[in-house]
Motif scaffolding. Sequence first.
Motif, PDB file in Angstrom:
ATOM      1  N   GLU A  94       0.591   0.660  -3.839  1.00  9.32           N
ATOM      2  CA  GLU A  94      -0.736   0.379  -3.291  1.00  9.32           C
ATOM      3  C   GLU A  94      -0.748  -0.928  -2.501  1.00  9.32           C
ATOM      4  OE1 GLU A  94      -1.254   3.010  -6.882  1.00  9.32           O
ATOM      5  OE2 GLU A  94      -0.136   1.178  -6.496  1.00  9.32           O
ATOM      6  N   GLU A  95      -0.004  -1.932  -2.980  1.00 11.97           N
ATOM      7  CA  GLU A  95       0.065  -3.207  -2.250  1.00 11.97           C
ATOM      8  C   GLU A  95       0.788  -3.029  -0.915  1.00 11.97           C
ATOM      9  OE1 GLU A  95       0.052  -6.650  -5.689  1.00 11.97           O
ATOM     10  OE2 GLU A  95       1.851  -5.421  -5.489  1.00 11.97           O
ATOM     11  N   LEU A  96       1.842  -2.216  -0.897  1.00 10.52           N
ATOM     12  CA  LEU A  96       2.530  -1.940   0.369  1.00 10.52           C
ATOM     13  C   LEU A  96       1.580  -1.206   1.315  1.00 10.52           C
ATOM     14  CD1 LEU A  96       5.047  -2.023   2.170  1.00 10.52           C
ATOM     15  CD2 LEU A  96       5.790   0.109   1.081  1.00 10.52           C
ATOM     16  N   ALA A  97       0.834  -0.239   0.789  1.00 12.14           N
ATOM     17  CA  ALA A  97      -0.150   0.469   1.606  1.00 12.14           C
ATOM     18  C   ALA A  97      -1.155  -0.526   2.190  1.00 12.14           C
ATOM     19  CB  ALA A  97      -0.870   1.529   0.772  1.00 12.14           C
ATOM     20  N   GLY A  98      -1.560  -1.487   1.396  1.00 12.33           N
ATOM     21  CA  GLY A  98      -2.484  -2.514   1.863  1.00 12.33           C
ATOM     22  C   GLY A  98      -1.885  -3.343   2.984  1.00 12.33           C
ATOM     23  N   LYS A  99      -0.605  -3.656   2.885  1.00 19.01           N
ATOM     24  CA  LYS A  99       0.067  -4.433   3.948  1.00 19.01           C
ATOM     25  C   LYS A  99       0.108  -3.634   5.251  1.00 19.01           C
ATOM     26  CE  LYS A  99       2.444  -7.824   1.346  1.00 19.01           C
ATOM     27  NZ  LYS A  99       1.519  -8.888   1.725  1.00 19.01           N
ATOM     28  N   GLN A 152       8.830   4.948   0.089  1.00 20.92           N
ATOM     29  CA  GLN A 152       7.682   4.076  -0.171  1.00 20.92           C
ATOM     30  C   GLN A 152       6.792   3.933   1.067  1.00 20.92           C
ATOM     31  OE1 GLN A 152       6.392   2.503  -3.135  1.00 20.92           O
ATOM     32  NE2 GLN A 152       7.626   4.264  -3.753  1.00 20.92           N
ATOM     33  N   LEU A 153       7.385   3.940   2.249  1.00 23.31           N
ATOM     34  CA  LEU A 153       6.574   3.926   3.473  1.00 23.31           C
ATOM     35  C   LEU A 153       5.772   5.218   3.578  1.00 23.31           C
ATOM     36  CD1 LEU A 153       9.082   2.328   5.995  1.00 23.31           C
ATOM     37  CD2 LEU A 153       6.952   1.300   5.126  1.00 23.31           C
ATOM     38  N   TYR A 154       6.427   6.335   3.285  1.00 21.17           N
ATOM     39  CA  TYR A 154       5.716   7.621   3.301  1.00 21.17           C
ATOM     40  C   TYR A 154       4.567   7.606   2.287  1.00 21.17           C
ATOM     41  CZ  TYR A 154       4.629  12.545   2.860  1.00 21.17           C
ATOM     42  OH  TYR A 154       3.957  13.735   2.809  1.00 21.17           O
ATOM     43  N   ARG A 155       4.843   7.095   1.098  1.00 26.10           N
ATOM     44  CA  ARG A 155       3.820   7.015   0.050  1.00 26.10           C
ATOM     45  C   ARG A 155       2.678   6.093   0.500  1.00 26.10           C
ATOM     46  NH1 ARG A 155       3.783   8.375  -5.255  1.00 26.10           N
ATOM     47  NH2 ARG A 155       5.986   8.945  -5.096  1.00 26.10           N
ATOM     48  N   ALA A 156       3.014   4.958   1.101  1.00 28.40           N
ATOM     49  CA  ALA A 156       1.990   4.004   1.530  1.00 28.40           C
ATOM     50  C   ALA A 156       1.089   4.605   2.612  1.00 28.40           C
ATOM     51  CB  ALA A 156       2.656   2.719   2.038  1.00 28.40           C
ATOM     52  N   SER A 158       0.595   7.744   3.035  1.00 29.18           N
ATOM     53  CA  SER A 158      -0.148   8.809   2.345  1.00 29.18           C
ATOM     54  C   SER A 158      -1.345   8.236   1.595  1.00 29.18           C
ATOM     55  CB  SER A 158       0.763   9.553   1.356  1.00 29.18           C
ATOM     56  OG  SER A 158       1.824  10.179   2.020  1.00 29.18           O
ATOM     57  N   ILE A 159      -1.147   7.105   0.934  1.00 30.57           N
ATOM     58  CA  ILE A 159      -2.249   6.445   0.218  1.00 30.57           C
ATOM     59  C   ILE A 159      -3.349   6.091   1.216  1.00 30.57           C
ATOM     60  CG2 ILE A 159      -2.925   4.298  -0.961  1.00 30.57           C
ATOM     61  CD1 ILE A 159      -0.105   4.381  -2.323  1.00 30.57           C
ATOM     62  N   ASN A 160      -2.972   5.494   2.336  1.00 32.78           N
ATOM     63  CA  ASN A 160      -3.965   5.081   3.343  1.00 32.78           C
ATOM     64  C   ASN A 160      -4.684   6.275   3.957  1.00 32.78           C
ATOM     65  OD1 ASN A 160      -3.494   2.400   2.889  1.00 32.78           O
ATOM     66  ND2 ASN A 160      -2.084   2.167   4.602  1.00 32.78           N
ATOM     67  N   ALA A 161      -4.015   7.426   4.007  1.00 25.30           N
ATOM     68  CA  ALA A 161      -4.616   8.623   4.588  1.00 25.30           C
ATOM     69  C   ALA A 161      -5.424   9.401   3.547  1.00 25.30           C
ATOM     70  CB  ALA A 161      -3.527   9.505   5.189  1.00 25.30           C
ATOM     71  N   GLY A 162      -5.360   8.970   2.285  1.00 25.45           N
ATOM     72  CA  GLY A 162      -6.081   9.684   1.229  1.00 25.45           C
ATOM     73  C   GLY A 162      -5.432  11.002   0.861  1.00 25.45           C
ATOM     74  N   SER A 163      -4.135  11.131   1.128  1.00 22.82           N
ATOM     75  CA  SER A 163      -3.430  12.388   0.815  1.00 22.82           C
ATOM     76  C   SER A 163      -3.132  12.481  -0.680  1.00 22.82           C
ATOM     77  CB  SER A 163      -2.148  12.456   1.661  1.00 22.82           C
ATOM     78  OG  SER A 163      -1.016  12.621   0.861  1.00 22.82           O
ATOM     79  N   ARG A 164      -2.791  13.672  -1.116  1.00 22.95           N
ATOM     80  CA  ARG A 164      -2.555  13.912  -2.544  1.00 22.95           C
ATOM     81  C   ARG A 164      -1.132  13.559  -2.978  1.00 22.95           C
ATOM     82  NH1 ARG A 164      -5.894  17.461  -5.418  1.00 22.95           N
ATOM     83  NH2 ARG A 164      -4.006  18.103  -6.491  1.00 22.95           N
ATOM     84  N   TYR A 165      -0.271  13.140  -2.048  1.00 24.72           N
ATOM     85  CA  TYR A 165       1.129  12.839  -2.396  1.00 24.72           C
ATOM     86  C   TYR A 165       1.205  11.784  -3.495  1.00 24.72           C
ATOM     87  CZ  TYR A 165       6.000  11.373  -1.864  1.00 24.72           C
ATOM     88  OH  TYR A 165       7.318  11.044  -2.092  1.00 24.72           O
ATOM     89  N   HIS A 166       0.420  10.719  -3.367  1.00 26.08           N
ATOM     90  CA  HIS A 166       0.470   9.634  -4.343  1.00 26.08           C
ATOM     91  C   HIS A 166      -0.471   9.945  -5.497  1.00 26.08           C
ATOM     92  CE1 HIS A 166       0.924   5.660  -6.014  1.00 26.08           C
ATOM     93  NE2 HIS A 166      -0.390   5.530  -6.050  1.00 26.08           N
ATOM     94  N   LYS A 167       0.083   9.956  -6.713  1.00 28.37           N
ATOM     95  CA  LYS A 167      -0.748  10.239  -7.895  1.00 28.37           C
ATOM     96  C   LYS A 167      -0.880   8.986  -8.717  1.00 28.37           C
ATOM     97  CE  LYS A 167       0.622  15.071  -8.130  1.00 28.37           C
ATOM     98  NZ  LYS A 167       1.238  15.180  -6.863  1.00 28.37           N
TER      99      LYS A 167
END
Length: 167
Positions: A94-99, A152-156, A158-167
Amino acid sequence: APLLCCEEMDVTIICVGRLKEKFYQQAADEYIKRLGAWCRVTVRELNEAYRPEKPSPAQTAAALKKEAEAIAAAIPAGARVFALCVEGRELSSEELAGKLDDAALSGASRLCFIIGGSDGMDEAVKKAADERISMSRMTFPHHLARIMLLEQLYRAFSINAGSRYHK
């Protein structure tokens, strides 16, 4: 959070050393393909500088310095630079997504992540980076670190896009 779009974000990953193992290359290709939904990814593989079989500390330092010059030349102009190193700050996904989100909001359209070779990276590379980040306090082969960073970039994104990948 704003959606980051492929026209807006370029991500360059500079890696010292080449992926030789097919399974690593397949994993890298898969994450690069997935990341295409959110950004353009360029992986720049740089050759490891020559070292004798059992290098002295001075020979290792000289090799790292030579690699540092190649790394500096490969960093895209205007990129926000992250050096991956053990003494960097550990981030949650989540912190990487924030960055990534912060970079997009501040107008940074180029991000660059640097992964050193088997001996790490020269101190000059770390000092020149905007930020030092660490995957973990554990040590990983630098080839695996590349796959972990891509995931982790893909996950980040995905988090920013609101996708379901990150649980």
